[in-house]
Design a protein around this motif. Structure first.
Motif, PDB file in Angstrom:
ATOM      1  N   LEU A   1       0.831  -1.198   0.000  1.00 52.84           N
ATOM      2  CA  LEU A   1       0.000   0.000   0.000  1.00 52.84           C
ATOM      3  C   LEU A   1       0.868   1.251   0.000  1.00 52.84           C
ATOM      4  N   GLY A   2       1.935   1.267   0.786  1.00 59.56           N
ATOM      5  CA  GLY A   2       2.830   2.424   0.848  1.00 59.56           C
ATOM      6  C   GLY A   2       3.504   2.709  -0.476  1.00 59.56           C
ATOM      7  N   TYR A   3       3.939   1.650  -1.171  1.00 57.18           N
ATOM      8  CA  TYR A   3       4.598   1.835  -2.458  1.00 57.18           C
ATOM      9  C   TYR A   3       3.607   2.357  -3.495  1.00 57.18           C
ATOM     10  N   LEU A   4       2.398   1.804  -3.507  1.00 54.35           N
ATOM     11  CA  LEU A   4       1.378   2.266  -4.441  1.00 54.35           C
ATOM     12  C   LEU A   4       1.055   3.740  -4.194  1.00 54.35           C
ATOM     13  N   SER A   5       0.988   4.119  -2.937  1.00 51.56           N
ATOM     14  CA  SER A   5       0.742   5.521  -2.595  1.00 51.56           C
ATOM     15  C   SER A   5       1.857   6.412  -3.139  1.00 51.56           C
ATOM     16  N   GLU A   6       3.100   5.968  -2.999  1.00 51.66           N
ATOM     17  CA  GLU A   6       4.227   6.755  -3.507  1.00 51.66           C
ATOM     18  C   GLU A   6       4.212   6.840  -5.036  1.00 51.66           C
ATOM     19  N   VAL A   7       3.781   5.770  -5.698  1.00 52.58           N
ATOM     20  CA  VAL A   7       3.654   5.801  -7.154  1.00 52.58           C
ATOM     21  C   VAL A   7       2.608   6.841  -7.546  1.00 52.58           C
ATOM     22  N   GLU A   8       1.455   6.825  -6.868  1.00 50.43           N
ATOM     23  CA  GLU A   8       0.391   7.779  -7.183  1.00 50.43           C
ATOM     24  C   GLU A   8       0.811   9.226  -6.929  1.00 50.43           C
ATOM     25  N   ARG A   9       1.666   9.442  -5.952  1.00 42.70           N
ATOM     26  CA  ARG A   9       2.124  10.802  -5.646  1.00 42.70           C
ATOM     27  C   ARG A   9       3.304  11.230  -6.508  1.00 42.70           C
ATOM     28  N   GLY A  10       3.773  10.333  -7.383  1.00 44.89           N
ATOM     29  CA  GLY A  10       4.869  10.671  -8.277  1.00 44.89           C
ATOM     30  C   GLY A  10       6.226  10.604  -7.619  1.00 44.89           C
ATOM     31  N   ARG A  11       6.314   9.954  -6.477  1.00 50.12           N
ATOM     32  CA  ARG A  11       7.595   9.828  -5.763  1.00 50.12           C
ATOM     33  C   ARG A  11       8.406   8.628  -6.256  1.00 50.12           C
ATOM     34  N   LYS A  12       7.712   7.598  -6.738  1.00 48.60           N
ATOM     35  CA  LYS A  12       8.371   6.391  -7.254  1.00 48.60           C
ATOM     36  C   LYS A  12       7.934   6.160  -8.690  1.00 48.60           C
ATOM     37  N   GLU A  13       8.860   5.648  -9.496  1.00 52.22           N
ATOM     38  CA  GLU A  13       8.558   5.340 -10.883  1.00 52.22           C
ATOM     39  C   GLU A  13       8.372   3.830 -11.007  1.00 52.22           C
ATOM     40  N   PRO A  14       7.159   3.386 -11.350  1.00 51.84           N
ATOM     41  CA  PRO A  14       6.915   1.939 -11.393  1.00 51.84           C
ATOM     42  C   PRO A  14       7.579   1.284 -12.598  1.00 51.84           C
ATOM     43  N   SER A  15       8.004   0.044 -12.417  1.00 45.91           N
ATOM     44  CA  SER A  15       8.523  -0.728 -13.547  1.00 45.91           C
ATOM     45  C   SER A  15       7.357  -1.039 -14.480  1.00 45.91           C
ATOM     46  N   SER A  16       7.661  -1.487 -15.672  1.00 47.75           N
ATOM     47  CA  SER A  16       6.592  -1.815 -16.619  1.00 47.75           C
ATOM     48  C   SER A  16       5.729  -2.956 -16.091  1.00 47.75           C
ATOM     49  N   GLU A  17       6.349  -3.917 -15.403  1.00 50.06           N
ATOM     50  CA  GLU A  17       5.603  -5.040 -14.849  1.00 50.06           C
ATOM     51  C   GLU A  17       4.656  -4.574 -13.749  1.00 50.06           C
ATOM     52  N   LEU A  18       5.150  -3.700 -12.886  1.00 46.98           N
ATOM     53  CA  LEU A  18       4.323  -3.183 -11.804  1.00 46.98           C
ATOM     54  C   LEU A  18       3.193  -2.323 -12.358  1.00 46.98           C
ATOM     55  N   LEU A  19       3.502  -1.494 -13.346  1.00 48.73           N
ATOM     56  CA  LEU A  19       2.481  -0.657 -13.962  1.00 48.73           C
ATOM     57  C   LEU A  19       1.394  -1.520 -14.586  1.00 48.73           C
ATOM     58  N   ALA A  20       1.789  -2.614 -15.239  1.00 44.30           N
ATOM     59  CA  ALA A  20       0.813  -3.528 -15.839  1.00 44.30           C
ATOM     60  C   ALA A  20      -0.073  -4.162 -14.770  1.00 44.30           C
ATOM     61  N   ALA A  21       0.516  -4.544 -13.637  1.00 40.77           N
ATOM     62  CA  ALA A  21      -0.259  -5.152 -12.554  1.00 40.77           C
ATOM     63  C   ALA A  21      -1.254  -4.148 -11.954  1.00 40.77           C
ATOM     64  N   ILE A  22      -0.817  -2.909 -11.774  1.00 44.95           N
ATOM     65  CA  ILE A  22      -1.696  -1.874 -11.223  1.00 44.95           C
ATOM     66  C   ILE A  22      -2.832  -1.579 -12.204  1.00 44.95           C
ATOM     67  N   CYS A  23      -2.493  -1.454 -13.479  1.00 47.82           N
ATOM     68  CA  CYS A  23      -3.515  -1.187 -14.498  1.00 47.82           C
ATOM     69  C   CYS A  23      -4.524  -2.330 -14.563  1.00 47.82           C
ATOM     70  N   GLU A  24      -4.043  -3.558 -14.473  1.00 48.08           N
ATOM     71  CA  GLU A  24      -4.947  -4.710 -14.487  1.00 48.08           C
ATOM     72  C   GLU A  24      -5.889  -4.663 -13.290  1.00 48.08           C
ATOM     73  N   ALA A  25      -5.349  -4.332 -12.122  1.00 52.78           N
ATOM     74  CA  ALA A  25      -6.181  -4.228 -10.921  1.00 52.78           C
ATOM     75  C   ALA A  25      -7.223  -3.118 -11.059  1.00 52.78           C
ATOM     76  N   LEU A  26      -6.886  -2.071 -11.806  1.00 54.06           N
ATOM     77  CA  LEU A  26      -7.810  -0.957 -12.016  1.00 54.06           C
ATOM     78  C   LEU A  26      -8.783  -1.214 -13.166  1.00 54.06           C
ATOM     79  N   GLY A  27      -8.493  -2.210 -13.999  1.00 54.77           N
ATOM     80  CA  GLY A  27      -9.342  -2.494 -15.141  1.00 54.77           C
ATOM     81  C   GLY A  27      -9.144  -1.525 -16.287  1.00 54.77           C
ATOM     82  N   VAL A  28      -7.915  -1.030 -16.444  1.00 59.01           N
ATOM     83  CA  VAL A  28      -7.576  -0.123 -17.535  1.00 59.01           C
ATOM     84  C   VAL A  28      -6.343  -0.684 -18.231  1.00 59.01           C
TER      85      VAL A  28
END
Length: 125
Positions: A33-60
């Motif tokens: 949850l903390g890492y996802l929050s940092e990604v949303e705030r622009g503090r961390k840059e997600p890898s392509s794999e992580l971005l794909a997992a987040i997008c899948e969870a969001l349905g986009v």
């Protein structure tokens, strides 16, 4: 605006529009949850794999998110360039390590050719 900030903002917009919580998405994407929050705030840059997992969870889809993010960045760049009285085709380097880069062909810039000793080039294999 940095790419990671734009991606984070885009992810947050999708999540809140779908009335999903950070906890919900972090569980579905298997990311803390903390890492996802940092990604949303622009503090961390997600890898392509992580971005794909987040997008899948969001349905986009990743391409849909990136298209939206690119459009937002283009608008922000054009707005800031217009406010500063600059042309809108001037690119701004991302990150501190790229601060010295110069855009080839930019008016008023001098692009030096790389120095060549004429000898063989060692391979980094």
């Amino acid at each position: 605006m940095l790419l990671r900030e734009a991606i984070g903002s885009g992810l947050r917009e999708v999540r809140t529009a779908r009335r999903r919580t950070l906890r919900d998405i972090s569980r579905a994407a298997r990311v803390s949850l903390g890492y996802l929050s940092e990604v949303e705030r622009g503090r961390k840059e997600p890898s392509s794999e992580l971005l794909a997992a987040i997008c899948e969870a969001l349905g986009v889809s990743v391409p849909d998110l990136l298209t939206t993010v690119a459009a937002e960045m283009a608008t922000a760049t054009a707005t800031s360039a217009a406010a500063a009285g600059r042309r809108d085709d001037v690119l701004v380097p991302i990150g501190q390590r790229h601060a010295e880069l110069r855009l080839a062909g930019r008016p008023g810039s001098v692009v030096a050719a790389p120095a060549s000793s004429g000898g063989p080039v060692a391979s980094a294999a």
